[in-house]
Design an enzyme around this catalytic site. Structure first.
Site, short mmCIF file in Angstrom:
data_model
loop_
_atom_site.label_atom_id
_atom_site.label_comp_id
_atom_site.label_asym_id
_atom_site.label_seq_id
_atom_site.Cartn_x
_atom_site.Cartn_y
_atom_site.Cartn_z
N TYR A 46 0.82 -1.20 0.00
CA TYR A 46 0.00 0.00 0.00
C TYR A 46 0.86 1.25 0.00
CZ TYR A 46 -4.12 -2.66 1.49
OH TYR A 46 -5.17 -3.52 1.58
N HIS A 202 -13.73 3.03 4.62
CA HIS A 202 -12.53 2.23 4.42
C HIS A 202 -12.29 1.27 5.58
CE1 HIS A 202 -11.42 5.48 1.47
NE2 HIS A 202 -11.11 4.40 0.79
N ARG A 232 -5.11 7.94 -8.88
CA ARG A 232 -4.28 6.86 -8.39
C ARG A 232 -4.79 5.58 -9.02
NH1 ARG A 232 -6.72 3.78 -3.95
NH2 ARG A 232 -4.67 2.99 -3.43
N ASN A 234 -5.60 1.46 -8.37
CA ASN A 234 -5.83 0.40 -7.39
C ASN A 234 -6.02 -0.88 -8.18
OD1 ASN A 234 -6.20 -0.73 -4.87
ND2 ASN A 234 -8.39 -0.26 -4.80
N GLU A 274 -8.33 -0.34 -11.16
CA GLU A 274 -9.20 0.82 -11.03
C GLU A 274 -8.35 2.08 -11.21
OE1 GLU A 274 -12.25 -1.06 -7.69
OE2 GLU A 274 -10.84 0.52 -7.11
N TYR A 325 -7.69 -10.69 1.40
CA TYR A 325 -8.58 -9.55 1.26
C TYR A 325 -9.00 -9.37 -0.20
CZ TYR A 325 -10.15 -4.70 1.06
OH TYR A 325 -10.87 -3.56 0.82
N LYS A 326 -8.09 -9.63 -1.10
CA LYS A 326 -8.40 -9.50 -2.52
C LYS A 326 -9.09 -10.75 -3.08
CE LYS A 326 -4.81 -6.01 -3.34
NZ LYS A 326 -5.60 -4.87 -3.81
#
Lengths: 355, 191
Positions: A46, A202, A232, A234, A274, A325-326
């Site tokens: 991150y 978040h 940005r 993602n 994204e 998480y993904k």
């Protein structure tokens, strides 16, 4: 707007394809070359990886503020289907109507300026005339009078623009998710998150809170200036080229994650990127948060040798909690095995772009 | 207790001396927190309206002085009455809520929809820390959820309670737990 788009009536640039059912989505060689690959080095962690939303190289995904590509017509057809099934994917709290008009202005002026062969906008005071040739729309309306459009201003224009859109109200030194249209999301719910502030929505993201990521990002965004948008990237992974990976339908699409085999991995597993951009709006002082989704199959991705090598190394070294998480738990090994055959160990050049 | 960022933090009932009036909504044993919070201060109690979810005929509890006391037999009727009192409340009214977590989830949503936020609202958790949960698939609400996973009482999908709370809905999110392995459920645990 009809749900059944007639592709024979649209310019041939746009692909006739689906993001559900038979999943006929594909990228042309040109679309592969302009894919916004999100890794500028061989590992990922991150970061508040924000930059000015300045024009990128010609033909790239960032050459214009709003990117319209070969998937435009098919994506808009998919959005119409999602909204027909579940109207709560588009919601706006009453105080956001001024921001909705701001958004309509931003999108219409950008699209008409940068893609004049497809879109045109004529303005005579508050009397506006909008033409969308790919979707066959010719609309005269009064700016500021929602009764002159078939939907609210945000829904009207975002049914004609790729990407999910959120409108963030600014008050109490925070940003509040008070309006949005979200039909191609990576497993988050607008209906659930509507009305939350930046830190709250978040909440479920692992690690990043403790790293202070959201506090720093919020401080930065509260000072976002008009005319100086930022962006940005993602990323996550998606099985099948499905745009609507919503929590609402997770009990239907989650099983797809168990269907990856060595035979189908190149076609089934997609890198989902994204391109997130944020603009300050002039009348409402709200912020537009756009989330433009790009999909690329593993088979397409490894046609760029640098990207095949690099994605292999990123996924191989990704911490387990981020991989969970993904949602990659079931198919990570199969995907790594496939990518490893496209990684000869050669060094990769710095930066995002193909060699 | 989870440490998620969206989870509400409950406090203590703290009636302010300078408030013009006090509007209380309490559930069951929450009335004990009300009694303790007002601490027998007759000046404050004389300005208080108390909506209490309590059995009909139980009578006004002790220690509430001159407060106007309105018992209601169910959460739905108590919250309907609370909403009615809020609509008539004058400027400077402070609102106080006490009860179970699921009750506070729902009652704070009513209060914030009427613009009651910040110092205008005090809350206190009394009773079980069970949660109000919304099934993200069918949008059905379930009160008093103590254990995860659970089957949605509306659509039957097996849900895990995600650590994510919406103040607008007054509920945690329930998400399908066995989508990637139908019928395979993790061991149940208390929330």
């Amino acid at each position: 707007m009809s749900l059944a788009f007639d592709f024979s009536q649209t310019p041939s640039f746009f692909r006739d394809e689906t993001f559900r059912g038979d999943f006929t989505f594909e990228n042309s060689p040109e679309a592969i070359h302009r894919f916004p690959f999100p890794f500028d080095r061989d590992q990922y962690m991150y970061a508040v990886n924000i930059e000015q939303h300045m024009p990128g190289p010609p033909k790239s995904a960032t050459v214009f503020p709003i990117d319209i590509d070969e998937h435009y017509v098919a994506e808009m057809a998919d959005r119409a289907k999602v909204l027909a099934d579940d109207p709560l994917r588009c919601q706006s709290l009453p105080h956001m109507i001024t921001a909705e008009w701001d958004l309509l202005e931003l999108l219409m002026t950008s699209m008409a300026r940068d893609y004049p062969e497809w879109f045109s906008l004529e303005r005579d005071g508050a009397r506006w005339h909008w033409i969308n040739r790919p979707l066959g729309i010719d609309q005269r309306f009064t700016f500021g009078d929602a009764a002159t459009l078939p939907h609210g201003p945000m829904e009207y224009i975002t049914r004609q623009c790729q990407g999910d859109f959120c409108l963030l109200d600014q008050r109490d030194d925070n940003l509040w998710l008070d309006a949005g249209i979200v039909t191609s999301q990576a497993d988050w719910s607008l209906d659930f998150d509507l009305g939350m502030n930046f830190i709250e929505w978040h909440g479920p993201v692992p690690r990043a809170h403790d790293m202070g990521i959201f506090d720093r990002a919020l401080k930065f965004l509260l000072n976002l200036q008009i005319g100086r948008p930022i962006r940005r990237l993602n990323w996550t992974m998606t099985i099948n080229p499905r745009l609507d990976t919503s929590p609402e339908n997770y009990h239907r699409w989650g099983i797809d994650r168990t269907t990856v085999t060595p035979e189908n991995v190149g076609d089934k597993v997609h890198l989902r990127v994204e391109l997130q951009a944020l603009w300050r709006l002039p009348r409402s002082n709200a912020i537009v948060f756009s989330i433009r989704c790009y999909l690329i199959k593993m088979r397409e991705l490894v046609s760029v040798p640098k990207w095949g090598r690099r994605l292999h190394r990123v996924l191989r070294d990704l911490p387990d909690d981020l991989a969970d998480y993904k949602g990659m738990t079931h198919y990570r090994a199969t995907t790594l095995d496939y990518l490893s055959r496209h990684d000869d160990g050669a060094p990769t050049s710095p930066g995002f772009f193909p060699d | 207790m989870s440490e998620i960022k969206s989870r509400p933090i409950w406090g203590k009932l703290e009636p302010a001396e300078q408030a013009a009036a006090h509007l209380v909504c309490a559930e069951g044993r929450g009335i004990e927190a009300v009694r303790a919070g007002f601490g027998g201060r007759d000046g404050l109690l004389a300005q208080a309206t108390i909506v209490h979810m309590a059995p009909i005929g139980a009578g006004k509890p002790e220690g509430l002085g001159g407060a106007a006391y309105h018992p209601h037999p169910s959460r739905a009727t108590a919250l309907t009455a609370f909403r009615g009192h809020l609509a008539r409340a004058k400027m400077g009214t402070q609102v106080h809520l006490a009860g179970s977590e699921a009750f506070l989830n729902e009652a704070t949503t009513v209060a914030s929809a009427c613009g009651v936020v910040g110092d205008g609202l005090t809350t206190e958790l009394c009773g079980p820390a069970t949660r109000r949960v919304q099934c993200v698939h069918c949008k059905g609400m379930m009160d008093e959820v103590a254990v995860s996973p659970l089957a949605c009482s509306h659509c039957g999908v097996n849900l895990t309670v995600r650590d994510h709370y919406s103040r607008r809905l007054g509920a945690f999110m329930g998400v399908c737990v066995d989508a990637e392995a139908p019928g395979v459920l993790p061991a149940a645990s208390r929330l």
